[in-house]
Design a protein around this motif. Structure first.
Motif, PDB file in Angstrom:
ATOM      1  N   THR A   3      -0.494  18.250  25.379  1.00  0.00           N
ATOM      2  CA  THR A   3      -0.747  16.906  24.864  1.00  0.00           C
ATOM      3  C   THR A   3      -2.167  16.760  24.324  1.00  0.00           C
ATOM      4  O   THR A   3      -2.392  15.991  23.392  1.00  0.00           O
ATOM      5  N   GLU A  71      -0.930  13.756  30.841  1.00  0.00           N
ATOM      6  CA  GLU A  71       0.158  14.644  31.244  1.00  0.00           C
ATOM      7  C   GLU A  71      -0.057  15.120  32.669  1.00  0.00           C
ATOM      8  O   GLU A  71      -1.170  15.468  33.056  1.00  0.00           O
ATOM      9  N   ILE A  81       4.743  12.783  30.858  1.00  0.00           N
ATOM     10  CA  ILE A  81       3.795  12.349  29.852  1.00  0.00           C
ATOM     11  C   ILE A  81       3.804  10.826  29.799  1.00  0.00           C
ATOM     12  O   ILE A  81       4.856  10.200  29.690  1.00  0.00           O
TER      13      ILE A  81
END
Length: 106
Positions: A3, A71, A81
């Motif tokens: 992420t 995350e 997430i």
């Protein structure tokens, strides 16, 4: 992809597509490609092997804008997430994330 490799901040959500038979979630966003000129281009974030998708948002004027992503590892090699938006937040549990430019054909 992790992420932190995606520039979430200021990306505006244009459309979300659920593909239940494929266990995928498609997030179409206006993605920042040049901060100096405030240029955004359509991109698609694909979440694969999706187990959970929850929206915790209230009504706002216009499309929600992404503020951040966090995350955390989850069980069975999945990832939790949290996407914070201008309207609240969204939670996604999946195994994989990818992002690519979106052309007119999708």
């Amino acid at each position: 992809m992790h992420t932190n490799e995606i520039h979430w901040h200021d990306s505006r959500i244009q459309r979300v597509i659920e593909l239940p038979a494929a266990d995928k979630l498609l997030l179409d966003i206006d993605y920042p490609v040049d901060w100096a000129t405030s240029r955004f281009e359509p991109h698609r974030v694909t979440f694969s092997d999706v187990y959970v998708y929850q929206i915790h948002e209230g009504p706002i004027a216009g499309a929600p804008t992404l503020l951040s992503a966090e995350e955390e590892p989850a069980e069975n090699e999945t990832r939790n997430i949290r996407l914070d938006t201008t309207a609240g937040h969204r939670l996604i549990r999946c195994r994989q994330i990818t992002i690519h430019p979106l052309d007119e054909n999708g």
